[in-house]
Design a protein around this motif. Structure first.
Motif, PDB file in Angstrom:
ATOM      1  N   ALA A   7       0.765  -1.307   0.047  1.00  0.00           N
ATOM      2  CA  ALA A   7       0.225   0.077  -0.022  1.00  0.00           C
ATOM      3  C   ALA A   7       0.964   1.291  -0.108  1.00  0.00           C
ATOM      4  CB  ALA A   7      -0.816  -0.118   1.209  1.00  0.00           C
ATOM      5  N   LEU A  38      -6.123   2.034   0.442  1.00  0.00           N
ATOM      6  CA  LEU A  38      -5.228   1.083  -0.311  1.00  0.00           C
ATOM      7  C   LEU A  38      -5.179  -0.147   0.525  1.00  0.00           C
ATOM      8  CD1 LEU A  38      -2.525   3.598  -1.882  1.00  0.00           C
ATOM      9  CD2 LEU A  38      -3.833   1.724  -3.066  1.00  0.00           C
ATOM     10  N   LYS A  50      -8.531  -2.069   0.137  1.00  0.00           N
ATOM     11  CA  LYS A  50      -8.495  -2.777  -1.191  1.00  0.00           C
ATOM     12  C   LYS A  50      -7.589  -4.185  -1.121  1.00  0.00           C
ATOM     13  CE  LYS A  50      -7.683  -1.696  -5.984  1.00  0.00           C
ATOM     14  NZ  LYS A  50      -7.172  -0.884  -6.875  1.00  0.00           N
ATOM     15  N   ILE A  51      -6.244  -3.901  -0.859  1.00  0.00           N
ATOM     16  CA  ILE A  51      -5.164  -5.119  -1.143  1.00  0.00           C
ATOM     17  C   ILE A  51      -5.655  -6.150  -0.151  1.00  0.00           C
ATOM     18  CG2 ILE A  51      -2.932  -5.674  -0.375  1.00  0.00           C
ATOM     19  CD1 ILE A  51      -2.224  -2.878  -1.564  1.00  0.00           C
ATOM     20  N   ALA A 104       2.210   2.052  -3.386  1.00  0.00           N
ATOM     21  CA  ALA A 104       1.144   2.759  -4.212  1.00  0.00           C
ATOM     22  C   ALA A 104       0.789   4.188  -3.940  1.00  0.00           C
ATOM     23  CB  ALA A 104      -0.161   1.709  -4.084  1.00  0.00           C
ATOM     24  N   LEU A 105       1.533   4.703  -2.974  1.00  0.00           N
ATOM     25  CA  LEU A 105       1.298   6.127  -2.912  1.00  0.00           C
ATOM     26  C   LEU A 105       1.936   6.988  -3.782  1.00  0.00           C
ATOM     27  CD1 LEU A 105       1.324   6.496   1.176  1.00  0.00           C
ATOM     28  CD2 LEU A 105      -0.630   6.579  -0.205  1.00  0.00           C
ATOM     29  N   ASN A 120      -5.141   7.756   1.875  1.00  0.00           N
ATOM     30  CA  ASN A 120      -4.851   7.107   0.662  1.00  0.00           C
ATOM     31  C   ASN A 120      -4.469   5.517   1.225  1.00  0.00           C
ATOM     32  OD1 ASN A 120      -5.950   8.803  -1.174  1.00  0.00           O
ATOM     33  ND2 ASN A 120      -4.071   9.721  -1.408  1.00  0.00           N
TER      34      ASN A 120
END
Length: 196
Positions: free
Chosen positions: A133, A183, A186-187, A136-137, A179
């Protein structure tokens, strides 16, 4: 020459007055008086979470140290609420370290955030999910979040080392934290689907 007030006068001073006195003089005497008021509250919070008297006593001492080190970083309107949040987050951190998993809602240094998450918003994730995560930022958010939460840097430290304004740092951290939470959820959901 400064003359200390007597104990009775101290009892009549509000938390805010003691805090202001501490900020004005940078004398830990005032902070000590303030923390003394809430020793039992802290012990109660630590017992509630840790369920062990010795561990709770140790936690109270660690929280005192944390407050001494970090109180100057924050604008505190209600000391008791702020202190309760510090204590709760410290205990959650101890519990997290025991399990080796990281509760999503736990932000040990985010002392201004006192909103409890809804049960469905919390999830335990592995360090691997957290790292994915983070990756992904955006680079600015990842760098700011890492420096603030993991390396315990202040807004000012991050601003000076990265060349961002204080407003940019605050924005990167707030948006990055939000965020990151989305994330991670979601992950974690995708990982759960794969394993089902």
């Amino acid at each position: 020459m400064f003359i200390r007030v007597n104990r009775e006068e101290l009892n009549h001073m509000s938390d805010q007055q003691l805090l202001q006195q501490y900020r004005r003089e940078q004398d830990r005497f005032w902070l000590g008086i303030l923390l003394q008021r809430y020793t039992l509250l802290l012990f109660g919070v630590c017992m509630k979470y840790l369920k062990d008297e010795t561990e709770a006593q140790d936690a109270v001492q660690q929280i005192f140290l944390k407050v001494i080190q970090e109180v100057h970083k924050y604008k505190i309107d209600y000391f008791k609420s702020w202190l309760y949040t510090v204590a709760k987050n410290h205990c959650l951190s101890v519990l997290r370290d025991r399990k080796g998993k990281i509760p999503v809602e736990l932000n040990e240094n985010d002392l201004e955030d006192q909103v409890e998450p809804a049960p469905e918003e919390t999830a335990e994730v592995t360090p691997e999910i957290l790292q994915n995560a983070l990756n992904a930022l955006s680079p600015e958010q990842r760098q700011s979040v890492t420096l603030f939460y993991l390396e315990k840097k202040s807004y000012q430290d991050i601003s000076e080392s990265q060349g961002y304004s204080l407003m940019q740092v605050k924005s990167f951290i707030q948006n990055g934290k939000r965020n990151l939470k989305l994330l991670i959820q979601k992950i974690a959901r995708e990982s759960k689907k794969e394993n089902d």
